[in-house]
Design a protein around this motif. Structure first.
Motif, PDB file in Angstrom:
ATOM      1  N   GLU A 136       0.794  -1.235   0.000  1.00  0.00           N
ATOM      2  CA  GLU A 136       0.000   0.000   0.000  1.00  0.00           C
ATOM      3  C   GLU A 136       0.826   1.285   0.000  1.00  0.00           C
ATOM      4  O   GLU A 136       0.344   2.312   0.497  1.00  0.00           O
ATOM      5  CB  GLU A 136      -0.897  -0.025   1.249  1.00  0.00           C
ATOM      6  CG  GLU A 136      -0.158   0.147   2.597  1.00  0.00           C
ATOM      7  CD  GLU A 136       0.130  -1.159   3.325  1.00  0.00           C
ATOM      8  OE1 GLU A 136       0.196  -2.214   2.652  1.00  0.00           O
ATOM      9  OE2 GLU A 136       0.291  -1.125   4.557  1.00  0.00           O
ATOM     10  N   HIS A 192      -8.335  -3.659  -0.565  1.00  0.00           N
ATOM     11  CA  HIS A 192      -7.558  -3.704   0.678  1.00  0.00           C
ATOM     12  C   HIS A 192      -6.436  -2.658   0.656  1.00  0.00           C
ATOM     13  O   HIS A 192      -6.297  -1.865   1.593  1.00  0.00           O
ATOM     14  CB  HIS A 192      -6.986  -5.112   0.866  1.00  0.00           C
ATOM     15  CG  HIS A 192      -6.132  -5.281   2.080  1.00  0.00           C
ATOM     16  ND1 HIS A 192      -6.597  -5.803   3.253  1.00  0.00           N
ATOM     17  CD2 HIS A 192      -4.828  -4.988   2.297  1.00  0.00           C
ATOM     18  CE1 HIS A 192      -5.630  -5.828   4.141  1.00  0.00           C
ATOM     19  NE2 HIS A 192      -4.539  -5.339   3.589  1.00  0.00           N
ATOM     20  N   HIS A 220      -6.037   0.944   2.867  1.00  0.00           N
ATOM     21  CA  HIS A 220      -4.887   1.280   3.722  1.00  0.00           C
ATOM     22  C   HIS A 220      -4.541   2.771   3.673  1.00  0.00           C
ATOM     23  O   HIS A 220      -3.890   3.273   4.567  1.00  0.00           O
ATOM     24  CB  HIS A 220      -3.648   0.496   3.279  1.00  0.00           C
ATOM     25  CG  HIS A 220      -3.445  -0.808   3.980  1.00  0.00           C
ATOM     26  ND1 HIS A 220      -3.576  -0.964   5.342  1.00  0.00           N
ATOM     27  CD2 HIS A 220      -3.067  -2.030   3.512  1.00  0.00           C
ATOM     28  CE1 HIS A 220      -3.303  -2.222   5.666  1.00  0.00           C
ATOM     29  NE2 HIS A 220      -2.999  -2.897   4.577  1.00  0.00           N
ATOM     30  N   GLU A 280      -3.650  -3.924   9.814  1.00  0.00           N
ATOM     31  CA  GLU A 280      -4.002  -5.092   8.995  1.00  0.00           C
ATOM     32  C   GLU A 280      -5.355  -5.689   9.378  1.00  0.00           C
ATOM     33  O   GLU A 280      -6.178  -5.994   8.520  1.00  0.00           O
ATOM     34  CB  GLU A 280      -2.896  -6.143   9.035  1.00  0.00           C
ATOM     35  CG  GLU A 280      -1.571  -5.673   8.407  1.00  0.00           C
ATOM     36  CD  GLU A 280      -1.697  -5.173   6.961  1.00  0.00           C
ATOM     37  OE1 GLU A 280      -2.747  -5.408   6.334  1.00  0.00           O
ATOM     38  OE2 GLU A 280      -0.740  -4.543   6.469  1.00  0.00           O
ATOM     39  N   TYR A 296      -3.713 -10.826  10.717  1.00  0.00           N
ATOM     40  CA  TYR A 296      -4.628 -10.361   9.678  1.00  0.00           C
ATOM     41  C   TYR A 296      -6.064 -10.828   9.937  1.00  0.00           C
ATOM     42  O   TYR A 296      -6.955 -10.029  10.164  1.00  0.00           O
ATOM     43  CB  TYR A 296      -4.173 -10.890   8.298  1.00  0.00           C
ATOM     44  CG  TYR A 296      -3.143 -10.025   7.610  1.00  0.00           C
ATOM     45  CD1 TYR A 296      -1.869  -9.841   8.163  1.00  0.00           C
ATOM     46  CD2 TYR A 296      -3.405  -9.406   6.402  1.00  0.00           C
ATOM     47  CE1 TYR A 296      -0.918  -9.068   7.515  1.00  0.00           C
ATOM     48  CE2 TYR A 296      -2.450  -8.626   5.743  1.00  0.00           C
ATOM     49  CZ  TYR A 296      -1.215  -8.461   6.307  1.00  0.00           C
ATOM     50  OH  TYR A 296      -0.281  -7.690   5.673  1.00  0.00           O
TER      51      TYR A 296
HETATM   52 ZN    ZN Z   1      -2.783  -4.945   4.498  1.00  0.00          ZN
END
Ligand code: ZN
Ligand code: B3K
Length: 883
Positions: free
Chosen positions: A271, A304, A308, A327, A388
């Motif tokens: 990210e 995702h 971020h 996360e 995660y």
């Molecule tokens: Zn991530």
């Protein structure tokens, strides 16, 4: 690499940095032989760490120091010390100063794919977690946030595209065929979010208008020839941008957002601020070469990484122990995004199945650690399914406890308080609490205690009092370093079904009137009883609806109750779950029968239940496919004290085959009904039908008869989508059909130039349960399409075998173990992160019989004895061996 045993790092030792960096000015001269990096750092002592140090200690690894100056004056060699992993400069001034560092690196030799490296001839970076120190000397920790200006100089013909974070602010030509570009990122960030790309790439452009009317320039860069495969990624990005505005009020902040796809990448994507770098696997997708699952993966990973930008980049982590802060939260956000884009129930089923297979196993292994770990040797080892996926479950439970509106309030307060800061999980929970007044005191244990709690439920009905009592008992197992656990705060969403399968409005004792039919019980004690009034007849409880907590639920349900829930529960997740429980129970019984040498027989009630799913045309095909799926061998193994590898395999094969025999006609009918000439595009509906069709074909292929093989060959030859093609090829590769060789050859012939498809070809062979698989896998290591330096290929072939082929990897001879250890040792010298992922299948060695234990243990010992072993592999292997 440092000599001697690698050192552990502890959360309790956290101290604020002694120095801060406000501005970073970088200049890269990219070369074929050597790359020069000049860094100018505007630094100052950290007021929050007053007087803590006069010695500046910078992180650095595999660097050649070329020049060093402070406030413009070169430092004499005696004025600093260069160590293996750091640069120490004693006696720096107690006021702001400017440090200039010049280093030389060799990206072309960097096989670790961390820091600056080359992929297909292009330069790219991966700095999270601690890769920036392989580029230049720096305070490589996330709580040091600086503004970056980056200038890249490179040969123009070879590297026409030069990218970094932020906005482009200048570019020009230089002598000798070189050119330059400067990028400036106005948002302070930790160095792990730094990125640079230089290469021969083509750009696909689009734009997005934000809610406040700003136009964002969207660009996806790929290698020439792939331009036609980015449409889905681009559309997904736009959907994600819109969703974040609508659900969280979060708008994109820079004027440009870029994604670059590279083929050599250790994980899925990264990210970096304004310049996401992606594994091609999560960008490129067209129906003929990518499966529906790949399409879903692209959408989820694009979202995702985009999410971020706020949860991770604008608000980042204070230290790496807080990794789940970004996360867990971002996984929760991407799961919710996918649920909003597709079927919520099917999404939840997929997420829970993955959590139970991987995370529950990790939580029961020597590598078990809390969502917020307390110690690590190598942080790259902690990008785990616990941090995660369990982290996402923890955020989901907060969402459940606060409700959607409360959760949104908490998020708003979190950003209001912490935008631009590096913070902790505690800061996140405190914002949630302060915004709503909900007490999350006991709940915080979810961040600190490892291990999967077990919740045991027993019910009793009192007909005279029209009362139902539900008793819940929880236990949390011991895990490494945490022998004794406290009771957790567990949200248990539940309902009660009457004899007709209808939800009963619930009235808890003490409440005036019945309310909703689904309630969230706060289980806080080791044992707690909940009393429901106005319950005329014994109900069937539906517990842990939507999987409201990541726990193992033990109930006293008999098969009839499970079959009833399967048919009637208003909670779709729990309908699926009841079927899974039923199947698990039945399979484990058969495992025991098989071990006792008794003949196996399939339960008629189970056949009926599966037949009803097949016959129910009103079901969403994707849900039906999930409901027809049997629990995997790994999950079944987790339910046993000692995993019976062969008996589990035999029992599961037996059930597949017996179901196929008993339901042959409806399976054929389902297959033929769905095998029509449908739209080959990726749309949820068509994807659902393909999924159910492939499920039916899978069962039919268990029959091992000519008609099924013909069906499968037909699908393989006529396939218009990769979803159909690879499913058929996978089934053929498992079979004894003589055509399988030809099918594998023709597939490779057609797709040899498409790396991502070749990986699928490697994968179906690595996961084939045929007895000759290991020999085949070994031969494929030398096949021209295999490349040990490419992580995707390693994950497909070596990972496919060791992680996705339980029965062959755990062959009692130990040949699979020997093979894996050889590969781990070979990989460790090239790419420790990949090697460390590959060593993980050994970590659960204690769950097996004595023979396999001894064999796996010996391989782990062989690995730990390797000289110069990386911290990454050392940590996993040594913790696996520890008592
Ligand atoms: Zn991530
Ligand atoms: N943050 C990265 C993962 C970095 C892994 C470093 N070993 C991708 C993600 O979670 O979005």
């Amino acid at each position: 690499m440092d000599k001697g045993a690698p050192q552990a790092i502890y959360l309790k030792d956290y101290r604020p940095p002694a120095f801060l960096i406000d501005d970073v000015d970088l200049r890269f001269e990219l070369g074929e032989e050597a790359t020069r990096v000049r860094s100018r750092l505007a630094m100052r002592p950290n007021p929050a760490a007053q007087g803590s140090a006069a010695t500046l200690v910078l992180d650095g690894q595999d660097l050649v120091l070329v020049a060093l100056s402070l406030d413009g004056a070169p430092l004499a060699p005696g004025a600093y010390r260069v160590g293996e992993e750091r640069l120490e400069i004693p006696g720096v001034p107690d006021r702001p100063f400017v440090l200039e560092v010049e280093t030389e690196i060799r990206p072309q030799d960097n096989t670790s794919l961390e820091g600056l490296y080359k992929s297909s001839g292009n330069f790219c970076t991966q700095c999270e977690a601690e890769g920036f120190r392989k580029i230049t000397y720096f305070l490589d920790r996330p709580d040091v946030m600086a503004r970056y200006r980056t200038t890249i100089v490179a040969d123009k013909a070879r590297y026409p595209v030069l990218l970094s974070n932020g906005n482009p602010t200048g570019a020009g030509e230089l002598e000798g065929g070189r050119h330059w570009a400067t990028w400036e990122d106005p948002f302070p960030k930790p160095c792990y979010l730094f990125a640079l790309v230089a290469g021969n790439l083509v750009r696909v452009s689009d734009s997005f208008e934000t809610v406040s009317g700003r136009s964002i320039d969207l660009r996806i860069y790929v290698e020439p020839g792939n331009e036609d495969k980015v449409g889905h990624a681009m559309a997904s990005l736009k959907r994600a941008m819109r969703w974040d505005e609508e659900v969280y009020g979060l708008e994109y902040d820079l004027d440009i957002f870029m994604i670059v796809a590279v083929s050599d990448f250790n994980m899925g994507a990264m990210e970096n601020k304004g310049l996401n770098i992606f594994n091609t696997k999560y960008v490129l997708a067209r129906p003929e070469s990518a499966t529906d699952v790949d399409f879903e993966g692209v959408e989820a990973v694009v979202a995702h990484e985009y999410f971020h930008n706020w949860t991770g980049n604008r608000v980042t982590c204070r230290d790496w122990f807080q990794l789940s802060l970004k996360e867990g939260l971002t996984v929760f956000r991407d799961q919710e995004f996918s649920a909003d884009m597709h079927s919520r129930a099917v999404e939840r089923i997929g997420n829970v199945a993955a959590l139970r297979t991987a995370q529950f196993a990790e939580d029961a292994s020597p590598m078990a650690h809390p969502v917020r770990p307390e110690t690590y040797i190598e942080i790259n080892n902690f990008y785990t399914t616990t941090v995660y996926e369990k982290g996402a479950e923890v955020v989901r439970m907060i969402h459940t406890l606060l409700g959607p509106a409360g959760f949104r309030k908490g998020m708003d307060l979190y950003f209001e308080r912490h935008d631009g800061q590096a913070v902790t999980c505690e800061d996140f929970v405190a914002a949630m609490e302060d915004a709503t007044g909900v007490d999350l005191g006991q709940f915080r244990l979810w961040y600190a205690q490892a291990g999967t709690p077990t919740v045991e439920a027993t019910g009793s009905h009192d007909a005279d009092a029209r009362r139902y009592q539900l008793k819940l008992r929880q236990t949390v197992p011991p895990t490494p370093g945490q022998p004794v656990k406290k009771p957790m705060h567990i949200p248990v969403a539940m309902g009660l079904l009457d004899a007709q399968g209808r939800d009963i409005p619930l009235r808890l004792a003490g409440e005036a009137a019945p309310g909703a039919t689904t309630r969230v019980l706060d289980l806080r004690e080791a044992e707690q009883t909940f009393v429901f009034e106005d319950v005329a007849a014994p109900p069937v409880p539906s517990l842990l609806r939507g999987f409201s907590a990541p726990v193992k639920l033990r109930t006293e349900f008999d098969d009839a109750a499970l079959t009833f829930l399967m048919a009637h529960d208003s909670d779709a997740f729990n309908r699926w779950e009841a079927g899974q429980q039923l199947a698990t129970r039945l399979l484990l019984r058969l495992v025991a029968e098989h071990e006792a040498g008794r003949p196996l027989a399939l339960d008629a009630g189970f056949v009926d239940a599966m037949g009803r799913i097949l016959g129910d045309r009103s079901l969403d095909p994707e849900f039906a496919a999930a409901a027809l799926g049997l629990p995997g061998e790994g999950y079944l193994g987790q339910q046993m004290d000692v995993v019976s590898v062969d008996a589990i395999h035999a029992a599961r094969q037996f059930v597949r085959r017996s179901l196929a025999e008993a339901l042959r006609a409806p399976l054929m009918e389902t297959y033929r009904r769905l095998a029509g000439n449908e739209d080959p595009g990726y749309e949820a509906e068509a994807a659902g039908r393909r999924s159910l069709k492939n499920t039916a074909l899978g069962y039919l292929m268990a029959l091992d008869d000519r008609e099924s093989v013909e069906l499968c060959l037909g699908q393989f030859r006529m396939a218009r989508t990769m979803t159909e093609s690879i499913a058929a090829l996978g089934l053929l590769a498992q079979s004894d059909a003589p055509e399988r060789i030809e099918a594998l050859d023709s597939f490779l012939d057609r797709w040899r130039d498409e790396a991502l498809v070749v990986n699928k070809w490697l994968g179906v062979q690595a996961t084939s349960q045929r007895t000759d698989t290991l020999d085949r896998v070994k031969a494929l290591l030398d096949h021209p399409v295999f490349e040990i330096r490419n992580p995707n290929k390693v994950y497909a072939l070596i990972g496919g075998f060791a992680g996705g082929n339980i029965v062959r990897f755990h062959d009692a001879s130990g040949a699979g173990y020997r093979f894996l250890a050889d590969q781990v040792i070979r990989l460790d010298a090239l790419n420790p992160q990949v090697a460390s992922r590959m060593v993980k299948p050994f970590s659960r060695w204690r769950k097996y019989d004595a023979g396999r234990q001894a064999l796996m243990r010996a391989e782990l010992e062989r690995i730990t004895a390797v000289k110069g072993l990386s911290r990454d592999v050392f940590e996993i292997a040594s913790k696996s061996l520890a008592d």
